[in-house]
Design a protein around this motif. Structure first.
Motif: not given
Lengths: 320, 690
Positions: A109, B683-684, B679-680, A29-30, A26-27, B675-676
């Protein structure tokens, strides 16, 4: 159900490595977009006093300028990155069927992450089923290789299913809710119609997600090779044990909600004006991500235990 | 403060009838009358305006068929020096008669009810003139023609020309009886019905304004509002018995009829429009505005039940507006003001009419987000800028919207803490971000940045390039100009100029030139250059520090006048102490003008030892350089350090450090990781689907 939870927790604690691998994926890719984002953001601060002023808090004049001028994936930045904003924003985007509206960099991503997740889930569930007392890293990835193909097919099936839901459920439901809202006599009435739409969609998403969870579990526990049949079998299982299965699902989801509230509460009170508190806030964010991923895996370990218990199964290599 | 008191001779006539008589004989309302024979009674009622017209309207609301039917008796005084044979009327509701009106055409035929796939027949609206007669009989109406003075659209019915056989000489009055029926549209563009809520705006045949070169009677355009003369309105409204009614002016009587319907009579002098509302769902609340120096005003609030908990917020906002506008510009001269909480999806919210306005809110209104306060203050403020000033909203939209936007944000700044940034999720749940304040002065700058170059501010409302340009040049840009002007002149001078402008021109249809002349007079300085750059130019403002550096001046080397020749590479030979070295730096700061508008600016340079140097630049050229030789280096430079030039579209380039740390700023790291984090989580969320 409680037994499923306790056994699920025990199983998860035997596979802490899985959490670590998920987190790293997760980390990493982000983080692919982190530096480009920082470059865009840093440029937007300009060469002067805003570089200092913005440490304390967001500045509305800066944000208005940022919003007017920045394009591309960096434009996804907004004040709702603070507090509970990220969760609300992501959930609303999901329920509105607008995930695909993000810039291509984010979707790229996202696609990469889905692939990685699929592999890691295959590895994790394979490990839960085959090696209940824990695995080495090599065994973990070998399990991933073993089941990746099946899980990839299931993922495609899931994407197609949600795409169909988007067209056949979200669209009409949204249209219906809008019509009802527009016919409402008051803004309160309109709000309740809209909120009901979101709640109904959330339930639908959770049920579909649960069905695919059991499809994955069956694929591993029963060593199935046909994912269509695995899915149908998973649906059949959920139909038979719907209420306890959904109660289990909701119970763990509730833990996730508690996690959000705890995160938000602490984040709100953390002073973040100098380097060390900012670092602490970042660590707190990452702790939350680890917690979220742990809960995600806890879903699988608990559901796997629930499945095995209900089916009275002796899986291939003895889960539980 | 009231305008000059008029001394009236009272012979036992009601003042209104006396005014009417005076208007009939063409006497200026403010002229003193002979004191020789009659007793003189000093009234505390002032005749505030040149009452060109007098409307007596009687209508019936039919809530089932959504119609308002009745007649008006209009007395119109010819104050011009010309004989007039044609009389021009607005029939604004005809803009909603079909999709061929100029109003709809200018919206590129976008549906008036965009959420509807098929438009039911009862959604359309119109005003139908059944008959026009001159009363008492004398002149004859010889023609009724729809005209289109602004475009070639023969299908537009928003302007009606009435011709009479005999011209009306200057100084005389004519009285028309017009029988009409107005079919209200489904709530759209400020007027209409929404279920059992009715809002009647621009609902009756409304005479235009006769000026030197003829009738000022524009068609109803997508991006414009209204223009009319001052006068007296005496309006009787008959509605079902269970309806609660609110309207312009003071309610004079309420009479229940035999059929159970009720007739309300409203009366108001010195106004130029009349609007009203009716619904069985309204809660009617009253409070009285009081102030040590301003006259009392009865405040009426018509509130929808679902917003009952917001009653005090509405009243407090109204109170603040009456107080500050009154103290800054001039007292509100009417005895009443009515605030309407508009019906859901009625399109009637956020709009102003004389002594009558609509607010707007959401039932879930967080306390630290200023809604309904902002819209309420804005619309109350329109009682000054528009209501009493009565500028031409068609041709000079900024003169009411822009002045009022600035005034409104001023009241908010005086009376409230800044509003916080809010986003609504899931159909209406508010998420308020308390750490992000929305500044009162610069909240509108984004509009200027995005659309400020499309047009000059002072063009006619329907000639702006598009709706965003109209909104920017009517609201955002003039607001920012006025805030900049206030920073320029100082608060005291600014308020004095605005007060003078209001006092001199209220009730007189002021123009942009009147505004400029007032400021030049009060400032007192020639501000024409300022208005050239802002009102009459579409150039943007952007000053920046283009460069800021300090270069160490090397030790002298080469041949000098005393014949001394220094080593060509002195550094290798130097072994003197640090203290013995006289380090000097050449500091250069380049300030740039990146856009076309030119303003004088200050430049502040701050050095490492804390010294500050301030210089003024006329801002005319594209750039200017400052150089200094000092033993210390520059820390940073700022153009416009006092942030006077609020019109500057990019505040981030106004300053520059001499040297920035390598790598990203701490602020960048902080916000980038937030912001990260988003985004994390995203993604989930995406992986949830697979």
């Amino acid at each position: 159900m409680l037994k499923a939870l306790s056994e699920g927790w025990r199983l998860l604690t035997q596979h802490k490595k899985a959490v670590l691998f998920f987190y790293l994926a997760n980390l990493m890719v982000a983080a692919l977009l982190l530096v480009p984002f920082m470059e865009a953001f840093d440029r937007s601060l300009g060469p002067g006093l805003y570089r200092e002023q913005m440490v304390n808090s967001l500045d509305y004049d800066w944000y208005a300028l940022f919003r007017d001028r920045v394009t591309g994936f960096a434009s996804t930045f907004a004040p709702w990155v603070m507090g509970a904003g990220p969760f609300a924003k992501n959930l609303e985007t999901l329920l509105d069927g607008e995930i695909t509206d993000f810039p291509w960099e984010i979707l790229s991503v996202g696609g990469l992450y889905v692939l990685l997740q699929t592999f890691l889930l295959a590895a994790a569930l394979g490990s839960f089923a085959l090696d209940p007392k824990g695995t080495s890293a090599r065994e973990f990835f070998r399990n991933g290789a073993t089941y990746f193909g099946r899980f990839l097919r299931l993922s495609i099936l899931a994407l197609v299913t949600f795409w169909v839901i988007d067209g056949w459920v979200i669209g009409p439901l949204t249209s219906l809710a809008n019509d009802l809202a527009e016919g409402a006599l008051t803004d309160r009435g309109a709000f309740y119609w809209n909120l009901s739409r979101y709640l109904l969609l959330l339930v639908i998403f959770m049920v579909v997600n649960m069905l695919f969870d059991y499809a994955k579990i069956k694929a591993v526990v029963e060593d199935r090779t046909s994912m269509a049949l695995s899915l149908l079998s998973g649906i059949s299982f959920c139909k038979t044990y719907f209420f306890p299965a959904f109660a289990l699902y909701l119970g763990i989801a509730g833990a996730g909600v508690v996690g959000v509230l705890v995160y938000t509460g602490v984040e709100h009170v953390l002073p973040q004006q100098t380097w060390i508190p900012i670092l602490l806030a970042i660590l707190w964010q990452q702790l939350y991500v680890i917690g979220r991923l742990s809960i995600k895996l806890f879903f699988y370990t608990s559901q796997m235990q629930f499945f095995v218990e209900r089916e009275g199964l002796q899986p291939q290599h003895g889960i539980g | 403060m009231l305008t000059s008191k008029n001394i009236l001779i009272r012979r036992g006539f009601p003042v209104a009838l006396l005014s009417f008589w005076m208007s009939m004989v063409g006497m200026p309302q403010s002229a003193p009358i002979s004191l020789e024979e009659e007793s003189i009674i000093e009234e505390d009622l002032s005749i505030l305006s040149d009452r060109i017209l007098d409307y007596r309207i009687e209508v019936d609301l039919d809530p089932v068929n959504k119609t308002v039917k009745g007649h008006e008796i209009l007395t119109w005084n010819n104050r011009s020096g010309q004989s007039i044979q044609n009389f021009c009327f607005h029939l604004y509701l005809n803009a909603f008669r079909n999709n061929r009106s100029t109003f709809v055409r200018e919206g590129r035929f976008q549906s008036l009810w965009s959420s509807e796939k098929e438009i039911p027949e009862n959604y359309w609206g119109f005003t139908q003139v059944d008959s026009v007669q001159v009363v008492p009989p004398g002149r004859q109406v010889t023609g009724l023609d729809y005209i289109h003075p602004d475009d070639d659209n023969e299908e537009d019915r928003s302007v009606l020309m009435v011709q009479v056989d005999e011209p009306l000489p200057p100084g005389e009055a004519i009285q028309f009886r017009i029988d009409f029926e107005s079919k209200l549209p489904r709530g759209t563009r400020r007027t209409g019905w929404a279920e059992d809520y009715f809002f009647m705006a621009q609902w009756f045949p409304k005479i235009g304004v006769f000026e030197e070169d003829g009738w000022n009677c524009h068609q109803y355009h997508r991006s414009t509002e209204y223009f009319a003369d001052f006068g007296v309105y005496d309006v009787s409204l008959t509605v079902p018995g269970d309806f609660v009614v609110g309207a312009t002016g003071k309610r004079m009587s309420e009479q229940e009829n035999d059929d159970g319907r009720v007739t309300y009579r409203y009366y108001q002098e010195d106004v130029h429009d009349f609007a009203w509302t009716a619904s069985p769902r309204f809660l009617e609340r009253r409070q009285v505005f009081t102030d040590p120096v301003l006259p009392e005003v009865e405040m009426t609030l018509l509130l929808l039940p679902e917003h009952e908990h917001l009653e005090e917020r509405y009243f407090t906002a109204t109170d603040h507006a009456l107080r500050y506008y009154g103290r800054w510009f001039g007292a509100y001269p009417y005895p009443t003001i009515t605030v309407v909480d508009p019906g859901y999806r009625s399109s009637s919210g956020g709009m102003e009419y004389p002594t009558f306005l609509t607010g707007g809110t959401h039932f879930w209104a967080p306390a630290n987000v200023l809604r309904p306060e902002d819209v309420t203050i804005h619309e109350v403020g329109h009682q000054w800028w528009y209501g009493m000033s009565a500028s031409n909203e068609f041709e000079e939209s900024w003169l009411d919207e822009g002045l009022n936007s600035w005034s409104e944000s001023r009241v908010q700044k005086t009376a409230y803490s800044p509003s916080r940034y809010m986003v609504r999720f899931f159909g209406g749940i508010p998420f308020v971000f308390n750490s992000l304040e929305i500044p009162f002065e610069t909240a509108s700058l984004s509009g200027v940045r995005r659309s400020g170059q499309a047009d000059i501010m002072t063009r006619r409302g329907w000639e702006y390039r598009n709706r965003p340009s109209y909104r920017t040049n009517s609201y955002s840009k003039p607001e920012m100009i006025l805030w900049t002007l206030e920073r320029w002149l100082g608060e005291e001078t600014m308020l004095e100029a605005m007060r003078t402008f209001f006092q001199q021109y209220h009730f007189k249809h002021p123009t942009t030139q009147n505004f400029i002349d007032t400021f030049n007079e009060v400032a007192p300085q020639d501000l024409d250059w300022f208005f050239e750059e802002t009102f009459f130019s579409s150039e943007l403002v952007d000053y920046a520090i283009g460069a800021a550096r300090s270069t160490r001046i090397p030790q002298p080397e080469g041949i000098f006048d005393d014949g001394h020749v220094l080593p060509s590479n002195p550094r290798e030979d130097e072994e003197e102490d640090e203290e013995d070295r006289q380090r000097e730096y050449l500091t250069e700061v380049v300030v740039e003008r990146l856009e076309g508008a030119r303003f004088p600016v200050d430049v502040l340079m701050v050095f490492d030892d804390g010294e500050e140097i301030r210089r003024s630049w006329d801002g005319q050229d594209r750039w200017h350089r400052y150089s200094f030789q000092k033993p210390v280096r520059l820390e940073y430079a700022v153009v416009d350090p006092d942030r006077k030039l609020l019109l500057d579209i990019d505040p981030t380039n106004n300053s520059r450090y001499r040297s920035s740390d390598e790598g990203f700023a701490l602020a960048t790291r902080k916000w980038a990781f937030k912001w990260l984090f988003w985004l994390q989580n995203l993604l989930e969320t995406i992986s949830f689907l697979a």
